[in-house]
Design a protein around this motif. Structure first.
Motif, short mmCIF file in Angstrom:
data_model
loop_
_atom_site.label_atom_id
_atom_site.label_comp_id
_atom_site.label_asym_id
_atom_site.label_seq_id
_atom_site.Cartn_x
_atom_site.Cartn_y
_atom_site.Cartn_z
N ILE A 38 0.83 -1.21 0.00
CA ILE A 38 0.00 0.00 0.00
C ILE A 38 0.86 1.25 0.00
O ILE A 38 0.52 2.26 -0.65
CB ILE A 38 -0.95 -0.01 1.21
N SER A 75 -11.77 2.87 4.14
CA SER A 75 -10.87 2.65 3.00
C SER A 75 -9.62 1.92 3.44
O SER A 75 -9.11 1.06 2.70
CB SER A 75 -10.51 3.98 2.35
N ALA A 79 -8.39 -1.56 1.91
CA ALA A 79 -7.07 -1.60 1.26
C ALA A 79 -6.19 -2.69 1.85
O ALA A 79 -5.54 -3.46 1.12
CB ALA A 79 -6.40 -0.23 1.39
#
Length: 252
Positions: A38, A75, A79
């Protein structure tokens, strides 16, 4: 730089425990790999409420990490989960204050241990509970467990090789109840020593099997001697169920 806390669940079957070890697949490794992806290759370390051993599971392990990426918590959850293997999942993500520490700010924990009893094992629970063929005297185990409640020096119920000097802990509740064909043992307290729950369970199994009297728990505690307690129960029946914190950390 923002700090986030995550609650993780994982099936410990194929992990060599939580903490990173050279050449081993661990929970910390796969979560940090997910965060590194990420963060476009930047290593993002995580800190957990505590370690779990090989094959030990977690329903509510808590970690924290810091990030310069601005995302809402929903989110973040999506993720991280998109990068994790199937045996680890993020249940939720919270923004926390900059001083929050997953380990040092924990005010209590709950562990659960599952025993399946019957003539044959449950093939679908072979990695999630420990099979015992013979019947257990549950009332005797419940009586024995009452001696554990309170503040005690748990040296007798701690792995002999631990480096922790202060072995005084407080157990606030012990519950031993049948759940279907399994026996669920639940332990709540302000903290637990290395292998403490598994040694307690191993000793309670001996009580339930008629090898010890319930009142022996009191003498074992007083002895401060690991050799006086029972065998360490297998890891795959154990779950880190919940970690408790003061709400003030989750104000953001």
């Amino acid at each position: 730089m923002a700090r986030y806390a995550c609650k993780l669940s994982y099936d410990g079957t194929d992990f060599s425990g939580y903490q990173v070890q050279p050449g081993k697949r661990t929970v910390q490794l796969v979560v940090e790999q997910a965060l590194q992806t990420i963060h476009k290759g930047v290593h993002t370390p995580i800190v957990a409420s505590g370690r779990t051993d090989a094959r030990v599971h977690a329903f509510g392990q808590v970690i924290h990490f810091e990030s310069t990426i601005s995302m809402d918590t929903t989110s973040w959850k999506q993720a991280i989960n998109s990068q994790l293997p199937d045996d680890v999942v993020v249940l939720n993500v919270h923004g926390v204050n900059d001083t929050f520490h997953a380990r040092y700010d924990a005010v209590g924990k709950e562990y659960r241990y599952y025993i399946h009893y019957g003539d044959v094992p449950n093939v679908f629970r072979r990695n999630q509970s420990v099979h015992i063929k013979w019947p257990l005297d549950v009332p005797a185990m419940q009586t024995a467990a009452q001696y554990l409640i309170g503040t005690h020096d748990f040296s007798a119920f701690c792995a002999a090789n631990t480096s922790v000097e202060d072995k005084v802990r407080t157990i606030t509740n012990v519950s031993i109840q049948p759940v279907g064909q399994e026996l669920e043992l639940s332990f709540s307290g302000n903290g637990f020593l290395y292998n403490m729950v598994r040694i307690i369970v191993g000793t309670l199994i001996e009580v339930g099997s008629g090898k010890r009297k319930a009142r022996e728990i009191e003498a074992i505690l007083a002895s401060l001697d690991r050799s006086q307690a029972g065998k360490t129960a297998p890891g795959h029946g154990l779950y880190l169920w919940e970690v408790h914190y003061d709400e003030e950390h989750f104000s953001r």
